[in-house]
Design a protein around this motif. Structure first.
Motif, PDB file in Angstrom:
ATOM      1  N   ILE A 102       0.802  -1.214   0.000  1.00 63.09           N
ATOM      2  CA  ILE A 102       0.000   0.000   0.000  1.00 63.09           C
ATOM      3  C   ILE A 102       0.841   1.272   0.000  1.00 63.09           C
ATOM      4  O   ILE A 102       0.384   2.331  -0.422  1.00 63.09           O
ATOM      5  CB  ILE A 102      -0.968   0.018   1.208  1.00 63.09           C
ATOM      6  CG1 ILE A 102      -2.077   1.055   1.007  1.00 63.09           C
ATOM      7  CG2 ILE A 102      -0.215   0.303   2.501  1.00 63.09           C
ATOM      8  CD1 ILE A 102      -3.118   1.057   2.117  1.00 63.09           C
ATOM      9  N   LEU A 103       2.069   1.172   0.439  1.00 59.18           N
ATOM     10  CA  LEU A 103       2.910   2.368   0.560  1.00 59.18           C
ATOM     11  C   LEU A 103       3.062   3.158  -0.740  1.00 59.18           C
ATOM     12  O   LEU A 103       3.019   4.390  -0.715  1.00 59.18           O
ATOM     13  CB  LEU A 103       4.288   1.994   1.125  1.00 59.18           C
ATOM     14  CG  LEU A 103       4.334   1.863   2.649  1.00 59.18           C
ATOM     15  CD1 LEU A 103       5.643   1.245   3.098  1.00 59.18           C
ATOM     16  CD2 LEU A 103       4.138   3.213   3.323  1.00 59.18           C
ATOM     17  N   PRO A 104       3.237   2.495  -1.894  1.00 61.57           N
ATOM     18  CA  PRO A 104       3.373   3.282  -3.123  1.00 61.57           C
ATOM     19  C   PRO A 104       2.139   4.109  -3.450  1.00 61.57           C
ATOM     20  O   PRO A 104       2.210   5.085  -4.205  1.00 61.57           O
ATOM     21  CB  PRO A 104       3.614   2.212  -4.202  1.00 61.57           C
ATOM     22  CG  PRO A 104       4.134   1.030  -3.466  1.00 61.57           C
ATOM     23  CD  PRO A 104       3.430   1.055  -2.157  1.00 61.57           C
ATOM     24  N   GLU A 105       0.989   3.716  -2.894  1.00 65.24           N
ATOM     25  CA  GLU A 105      -0.253   4.413  -3.174  1.00 65.24           C
ATOM     26  C   GLU A 105      -0.455   5.624  -2.263  1.00 65.24           C
ATOM     27  O   GLU A 105      -1.373   6.423  -2.486  1.00 65.24           O
ATOM     28  CB  GLU A 105      -1.437   3.452  -3.008  1.00 65.24           C
ATOM     29  CG  GLU A 105      -1.339   2.210  -3.883  1.00 65.24           C
ATOM     30  CD  GLU A 105      -2.428   1.203  -3.543  1.00 65.24           C
ATOM     31  OE1 GLU A 105      -3.331   1.562  -2.763  1.00 65.24           O
ATOM     32  OE2 GLU A 105      -2.364   0.071  -4.062  1.00 65.24           O
ATOM     33  N   LEU A 106       0.373   5.753  -1.251  1.00 65.59           N
ATOM     34  CA  LEU A 106       0.203   6.827  -0.274  1.00 65.59           C
ATOM     35  C   LEU A 106       1.134   7.987  -0.610  1.00 65.59           C
ATOM     36  O   LEU A 106       2.349   7.880  -0.478  1.00 65.59           O
ATOM     37  CB  LEU A 106       0.498   6.308   1.140  1.00 65.59           C
ATOM     38  CG  LEU A 106      -0.371   5.144   1.606  1.00 65.59           C
ATOM     39  CD1 LEU A 106       0.063   4.691   2.988  1.00 65.59           C
ATOM     40  CD2 LEU A 106      -1.841   5.526   1.597  1.00 65.59           C
ATOM     41  N   SER A 117       9.407   6.384  -4.362  1.00 63.68           N
ATOM     42  CA  SER A 117       9.616   6.460  -5.804  1.00 63.68           C
ATOM     43  C   SER A 117       9.258   7.860  -6.250  1.00 63.68           C
ATOM     44  O   SER A 117       8.843   8.697  -5.467  1.00 63.68           O
ATOM     45  CB  SER A 117       8.733   5.427  -6.519  1.00 63.68           C
ATOM     46  OG  SER A 117       7.369   5.706  -6.262  1.00 63.68           O
ATOM     47  N   ALA A 118       9.395   8.111  -7.532  1.00 60.72           N
ATOM     48  CA  ALA A 118       9.145   9.457  -8.040  1.00 60.72           C
ATOM     49  C   ALA A 118       7.709   9.915  -7.823  1.00 60.72           C
ATOM     50  O   ALA A 118       7.424  11.110  -7.799  1.00 60.72           O
ATOM     51  CB  ALA A 118       9.481   9.508  -9.530  1.00 60.72           C
ATOM     52  N   VAL A 119       6.778   8.980  -7.631  1.00 63.28           N
ATOM     53  CA  VAL A 119       5.385   9.370  -7.481  1.00 63.28           C
ATOM     54  C   VAL A 119       5.143  10.175  -6.215  1.00 63.28           C
ATOM     55  O   VAL A 119       4.124  10.842  -6.081  1.00 63.28           O
ATOM     56  CB  VAL A 119       4.459   8.127  -7.466  1.00 63.28           C
ATOM     57  CG1 VAL A 119       4.584   7.353  -8.741  1.00 63.28           C
ATOM     58  CG2 VAL A 119       4.756   7.239  -6.257  1.00 63.28           C
ATOM     59  N   ASN A 120       6.101  10.150  -5.303  1.00 57.53           N
ATOM     60  CA  ASN A 120       5.899  10.853  -4.052  1.00 57.53           C
ATOM     61  C   ASN A 120       6.373  12.296  -4.093  1.00 57.53           C
ATOM     62  O   ASN A 120       6.370  12.982  -3.080  1.00 57.53           O
ATOM     63  CB  ASN A 120       6.597  10.107  -2.902  1.00 57.53           C
ATOM     64  CG  ASN A 120       5.798   8.891  -2.498  1.00 57.53           C
ATOM     65  OD1 ASN A 120       4.603   8.978  -2.268  1.00 57.53           O
ATOM     66  ND2 ASN A 120       6.452   7.750  -2.458  1.00 57.53           N
ATOM     67  N   GLY A 121       6.809  12.739  -5.217  1.00 59.67           N
ATOM     68  CA  GLY A 121       7.071  14.154  -5.439  1.00 59.67           C
ATOM     69  C   GLY A 121       7.978  14.789  -4.414  1.00 59.67           C
ATOM     70  O   GLY A 121       9.042  14.280  -4.095  1.00 59.67           O
ATOM     71  N   ALA A 122       7.499  15.916  -3.850  1.00 60.09           N
ATOM     72  CA  ALA A 122       8.331  16.721  -2.966  1.00 60.09           C
ATOM     73  C   ALA A 122       8.711  15.976  -1.696  1.00 60.09           C
ATOM     74  O   ALA A 122       9.729  16.286  -1.094  1.00 60.09           O
ATOM     75  CB  ALA A 122       7.599  18.005  -2.598  1.00 60.09           C
ATOM     76  N   ARG A 123       7.904  14.999  -1.293  1.00 59.68           N
ATOM     77  CA  ARG A 123       8.219  14.305  -0.059  1.00 59.68           C
ATOM     78  C   ARG A 123       8.961  13.012  -0.322  1.00 59.68           C
ATOM     79  O   ARG A 123       9.114  12.179   0.540  1.00 59.68           O
ATOM     80  CB  ARG A 123       6.935  14.033   0.725  1.00 59.68           C
ATOM     81  CG  ARG A 123       6.257  15.326   1.046  1.00 59.68           C
ATOM     82  CD  ARG A 123       5.436  15.430   2.264  1.00 59.68           C
ATOM     83  NE  ARG A 123       5.692  14.591   3.376  1.00 59.68           N
ATOM     84  CZ  ARG A 123       4.774  14.419   4.337  1.00 59.68           C
ATOM     85  NH1 ARG A 123       3.602  15.002   4.224  1.00 59.68           N
ATOM     86  NH2 ARG A 123       5.045  13.687   5.375  1.00 59.68           N
TER      87      ARG A 123
END
Length: 227
Positions: A43-47, A79-85
């Protein structure tokens, strides 16, 4: 600041209780709940952004591996999906039915920022989450007391000089044996299960290379323990 929380626990009733607690509390947001460490990794990649605090029951090797992955940034959420964070690793708070020394120390080594029992009150749990989110460390009262005793001067001195082959906890148990205490009294004083105390006694006898409890007591008293 709103503290984002992910809950990892196999007990549905416990997860439901945490859900109700966080939904009704200001400053907290439940971002997910799963029943297994595998589910947490999934679930982490979705958060996005990642949670600030992960509540986890650190049972067994899988639980410890998950804690290490979370704390090292190896979990797939970064991963890159988490942007600024991207790169921000959540802090981990262990919430467990167990509070024996082996479980607590293993979780600390894995990287938890706190360890409390499921006997904690709602307010204690909320405050523990806040402390961990702010970068602090928190432990249940009984655990904190025992940790303090580990590093107290009398036990540290005994550990270094008299019985260097024993751990600090084993030296502590030996000290109480030398006072003439039985396993039940030792367990009550150290907030341990009697089975855990019996295991410690067996380990002590083996490390001191003696067969009987009284032999260990005699050696302990000769070294100044039990006074």
């Amino acid at each position: 600041m709103v503290v984002r929380v992910l809950v990892v626990d196999e007990q549905a009733l416990f997860r439901a209780g945490i859900r109700q607690l966080l939904v009704g509390a200001d400053g907290f947001e439940l971002v997910g709940e799963v029943e297994s460490t595998e589910g947490a990794m999934g679930i982490l990649p979705e958060l996005s952004p990642p949670p600030d605090v992960v509540l986890i029951e650190p049972r067994g090797g899988a639980g410890m591996a998950a804690i290490r992955a979370l704390r090292s940034g190896l979990a797939p959420a970064w991963s890159a999906v988490n942007g600024a964070r991207r790169g921000r690793t959540p802090r981990v708070l262990a919430v467990s039915v167990r509070d024996d020394d082996d479980s607590v120390v293993a979780a600390m080594r894995a990287g938890v920022s706190g360890y409390i029992t499921k006997r904690a009150s709602e307010q204690e749990l909320l405050r523990a989450i806040e402390i961990v989110a702010e970068g602090g460390a928190v432990f249940s009262a009984g655990i904190a007391r025992r940790l303090g005793e580990y590093f107290s001067e009398p036990y540290a001195m005994s550990y270094r000089s008299a019985f260097p082959q024993l751990t600090i906890r084993e030296t502590q148990v030996l000290d109480l044996l030398a006072r003439g205490w039985n396993n039940g009294r030792i367990a009550k004083d150290l907030v341990l299960a009697e089975k855990t105390v019996r295991n410690y006694v067996s380990q002590i006898l083996g490390k001191l290379d003696v067969r009987y409890r009284m032999e260990a007591v005699v050696r302990a008293r000769e070294a100044g323990l039990g006074i």
